[in-house]
Scaffold this motif. Structure first.
Motif, short mmCIF file in Angstrom:
data_model
loop_
_atom_site.label_atom_id
_atom_site.label_comp_id
_atom_site.label_asym_id
_atom_site.label_seq_id
_atom_site.Cartn_x
_atom_site.Cartn_y
_atom_site.Cartn_z
N GLY A 145 0.79 -1.23 0.00
CA GLY A 145 0.00 0.00 0.00
C GLY A 145 0.82 1.28 0.00
O GLY A 145 0.26 2.37 -0.10
N GLN A 146 2.15 1.15 0.11
CA GLN A 146 3.02 2.32 0.10
C GLN A 146 3.68 2.47 -1.27
O GLN A 146 3.95 1.48 -1.95
CB GLN A 146 4.11 2.19 1.17
N PRO A 147 3.96 3.69 -1.70
CA PRO A 147 4.62 3.89 -3.00
C PRO A 147 6.07 3.41 -2.95
O PRO A 147 6.70 3.39 -1.89
CB PRO A 147 4.54 5.40 -3.20
N GLU A 148 6.60 3.03 -4.10
CA GLU A 148 8.00 2.63 -4.17
C GLU A 148 8.88 3.86 -3.94
O GLU A 148 8.80 4.84 -4.68
CB GLU A 148 8.30 2.00 -5.53
N ASP A 149 9.73 3.78 -2.93
CA ASP A 149 10.52 4.95 -2.54
C ASP A 149 11.83 4.48 -1.92
O ASP A 149 11.83 3.73 -0.94
CB ASP A 149 9.73 5.80 -1.53
N TYR A 150 12.95 4.90 -2.50
CA TYR A 150 14.26 4.49 -2.01
C TYR A 150 14.93 5.57 -1.15
O TYR A 150 15.98 5.33 -0.58
CB TYR A 150 15.19 4.18 -3.20
N ARG A 151 14.32 6.73 -1.06
CA ARG A 151 14.98 7.84 -0.40
C ARG A 151 14.80 7.80 1.12
O ARG A 151 13.80 7.29 1.64
CB ARG A 151 14.44 9.17 -0.94
N VAL A 152 15.79 8.34 1.83
CA VAL A 152 15.71 8.47 3.28
C VAL A 152 15.02 9.78 3.61
O VAL A 152 15.36 10.83 3.04
CB VAL A 152 17.12 8.44 3.91
N HIS A 153 14.04 9.73 4.53
CA HIS A 153 13.28 10.94 4.86
C HIS A 153 13.53 11.43 6.29
O HIS A 153 13.25 12.59 6.60
CB HIS A 153 11.78 10.69 4.65
N ASP A 154 14.01 10.57 7.15
CA ASP A 154 14.39 11.00 8.50
C ASP A 154 15.60 10.18 8.94
O ASP A 154 16.68 10.40 8.44
CB ASP A 154 13.22 10.90 9.49
N ALA A 155 15.43 9.26 9.86
CA ALA A 155 16.55 8.41 10.29
C ALA A 155 16.23 6.95 9.98
O ALA A 155 15.12 6.48 10.24
CB ALA A 155 16.80 8.58 11.79
N MET A 156 17.19 6.25 9.41
CA MET A 156 17.02 4.82 9.19
C MET A 156 17.05 4.10 10.53
O MET A 156 17.69 4.56 11.48
CB MET A 156 18.14 4.29 8.27
N LYS A 157 16.39 2.96 10.60
CA LYS A 157 16.28 2.23 11.87
C LYS A 157 16.75 0.79 11.68
O LYS A 157 16.24 0.07 10.82
CB LYS A 157 14.84 2.26 12.39
#
Length: 275
Positions: A164-176
């Motif tokens: 249900g989420q779009p394909e997105d490779y970018r970091v938007h905050d902090a990786m976990k």
């Protein structure tokens, strides 16, 4: 890039051309407080706190220059070269071979364990290993791997997409980083999770963190995003995901190279030159 103080770095990398031919071994400074001694090779100006935010680091270049890029000099002396050639009775040994030999020695677990306290009081001293060429080859492998980390092979991780989420490779905050049944997984964003990170990947430490944990810390979006502070690459949305896979590969390969080294203290004797 803005640098508050370049210290002596302008004698190591005064021009873009010098970054193509020179390399520097960065090591934990005297009285370091990180859990362990660190060494990392680079071909560009290094941060003072390269491998630990609480410690400084010292850099030992192969070449030094005048500030305008002229007057290139080798930083390993003719005397040191003569010492190595005499000890190993091998005239084929070059100064570059010694440079990479030192890099391998500084990574050897028994070296770090035996001299753990001494390394907090003085600069590294370099012992003569039984097999010079095994260490020189390993050091060159390590150096090439660490300097060229952005072009290393990508470790095969599973890309798990959130339904249900779009394909997105970018970091938007902090990786976990998250635990998983087969090691670890890394949450890139709300859409993408990288799975299948071996536990061993986090065993390669640079100061107080693994290489992967350094990447997670440095490649995060903090505060209001603008182009200057965005770790993502506009022209390559997969850049950080690819870099994660490369760093996992680098971490595993580094440990494999180190594990292949023969015992360091098979013979007595040590070189007297500082690295």
């Amino acid at each position: 890039m803005l640098i508050n103080s370049v210290c002596l770095q302008h004698y190591f990398f005064p021009t873009p051309e010098s970054e193509q031919e020179n390399r520097v071994i960065c090591v934990s400074d005297i009285a370091y407080r990180a859990p362990q001694f660190s060494a990392l090779m680079t071909n560009c100006i290094a941060d003072l706190h390269l491998c630990a935010s609480i410690d400084a680091h010292q850099c030992f270049p192969f070449y030094t220059y005048e500030a305008d890029g002229t007057g290139r000099r080798e930083n390993i002396t003719d005397w040191a070269l003569a010492q190595f050639r005499a000890h190993y009775q091998d005239e084929r040994i070059s100064k570059w071979d010694i440079f990479y030999y030192i890099y391998a020695v500084l990574h050897h677990p028994s070296y770090r364990a035996r001299f753990a306290e001494a390394l907090k009081r003085s600069l590294p001293r370099v012992p003569f290993a039984k097999d010079f060429w095994a260490y020189a080859r390993a050091g060159r492998q390590l150096g090439d791997l660490h300097v060229n980390y952005e072009s290393a092979p990508e470790y095969k991780l599973r890309e798990a997409w959130q339904r249900g989420q779009p394909e997105d490779y970018r970091v938007h905050d902090a990786m976990k980083l998250e635990s998983s049944a087969d090691g670890y997984a890394l949450r890139i964003n709300a859409s993408l999770r990288l799975e299948g990170i071996p536990k061993e990947a986090l065993a390669y430490k640079l100061g107080n963190r693994s290489a992967l944990e350094w990447l997670i810390d440095q490649y995060q979006v903090k505060g209001e995003l603008d182009e200057a502070r965005d770790p993502n690459q506009r022209e390559n949305p997969r850049y950080i995901v690819s870099l994660v896979k490369r760093v996992v590969y680098l971490s595993l390969e580094t440990q494999q190279i180190i594990a292949s080294l023969q015992p360091l203290f098979a013979v007595e004797g040590s070189a007297v030159a500082h690295s």
